[in-house]
Design an enzyme around this catalytic site. Structure first.
Site, PDB file in Angstrom:
ATOM      1  N   HIS A  21      42.803   1.267  -8.541  1.00  0.00           N
ATOM      2  CA  HIS A  21      41.767   1.314  -9.581  1.00  0.00           C
ATOM      3  C   HIS A  21      40.379   1.455  -8.955  1.00  0.00           C
ATOM      4  O   HIS A  21      39.541   2.226  -9.433  1.00  0.00           O
ATOM      5  CB  HIS A  21      41.776   0.017 -10.396  1.00  0.00           C
TER       6      HIS A  21
ATOM      7  N   ARG B 194      52.026  -3.654 -11.763  1.00  0.00           N
ATOM      8  CA  ARG B 194      53.382  -4.169 -11.979  1.00  0.00           C
ATOM      9  C   ARG B 194      54.045  -4.631 -10.682  1.00  0.00           C
ATOM     10  O   ARG B 194      55.093  -5.281 -10.740  1.00  0.00           O
ATOM     11  CB  ARG B 194      54.248  -3.124 -12.688  1.00  0.00           C
TER      12      ARG B 194
END
Ligand code: AMP
Length: 279
Positions: A37, A187
């Protein structure tokens, strides 16, 4: 850095920056931020006058029985990371603010949305396209940044932007990996030590296919069989798909060639993980 939950206020703030020279960059995320990110944020910081990030675990893109409720949430830590990166504003809406009870509109990128992850996650890309278009309308960014990690998402968003003439440039950033090759993902937090080891099979499977390709193999069926064998040999890993597709249409290629997208998805312990590589 301003943290804004109200969509109307976010829109007002962004309108000011969007008009400024250099324009606004938007980085949409679901939070639980990692270096992948942050690479998108840095790409925007290097180019745009202002950078807005959104953190929103979008219920529309999760199917029944998927991990919406347990998806990792780490808002305070995320905001601290974004502030350190020099982000101008973070948009953290509540689901009810984005989707009032009588919300009735959806963006459907027909065809593309049923391929790769869309095949095993019906409605997923409709949820993605709908929220991303809403974020574009709120922020009106000059550029929006997405990761190659979600290659099918990139295809869906590019097509939506082209079809609807959305006035935004889509910038796609390379996959950021852990030192051992595992693609970074929020995740990955679901993985215990054993599952974390098994998860390496995704990147290994892509690497085996790329090596076969570099050794001259062009037959997708043979390449995919080699990739699938790697996943199937790994305990605790259940392959979802192994595919060789055109990166724009997401349709299977007749022969592998430069630009072919090799994509894998697999269940590893409690996580469904994806990875890909462009030949
Ligand atoms: P997510 O929070 O998972 O929805 O991801 C938000 C954005 O970050 C998407 O555009 C992803 O493709 C991108 N992203 C996620 N993981 C990575 C990664 N390992 N490398 C580069 N971009 C990533």
């Amino acid at each position: 850095m301003q943290v804004v939950a109200d969509p109307a206020e976010f829109h007002r703030l962004c309108r000011g920056w969007a008009a400024a020279a250099g324009g606004l960059g938007l980085v949409p995320t679901m939070g639980a931020l990692h270096a992948g990110h942050l690479s998108l944020v840095r790409a925007s910081r290097g180019r745009d006058a202002a950078t807005a990030a959104s953190i929103f675990v979008n219920p529309l893109q999760f199917g029944p029985g998927e991990d919406f409720a347990r998806y990792p949430r780490a808002l305070e830590r995320d905001c601290a990371l974004l502030e350190r990166e020099g982000v101008t504003a973070v948009f953290t809406p509540a689901a009810e603010a984005m989707y009032p009870a009588d919300f009735a509109t959806a963006v459907e990128v027909a065809g593309l949305s049923e391929r790769l992850c869309g095949a095993s996650r019906p409605g997923h890309f409709r949820g993605v396209a709908t929220v991303v278009l809403k974020l574009f309308l709120l922020a009106q960014p000059a550029r929006a940044y997405f990761g190659q990690k979600d290659a099918a998402q990139v295809a869906v968003i590019r097509r939506m932007v082209r079809d609807l003439a959305a006035p935004v440039e889509i910038v796609v950033c390379p996959i950021v990996r852990e030192p051992d090759g595992l693609a970074m993902s929020s995740r990955n937090a679901y993985l215990d030590a054993a599952a974390r080891r098994h998860a390496l099979a995704l990147y290994r499977s892509l690497s085996v296919m790329r090596d076969r390709y570099q050794a001259g193999e062009r037959d997708p069926a043979r390449l995919l069989a080699a990739g699938r064998a790697v996943l199937e040999a790994e305990p605790g890993v259940r392959p979802d798909y192994v595919a060789a597709v055109d990166p724009d249409s997401l349709l299977p290629v007749a022969a592998a060639g430069p630009g072919t997208l090799l994509a894998v998805a697999a269940f590893v312990g409690p996580a469904r993980l994806i990875d890909n590589l462009l030949l």
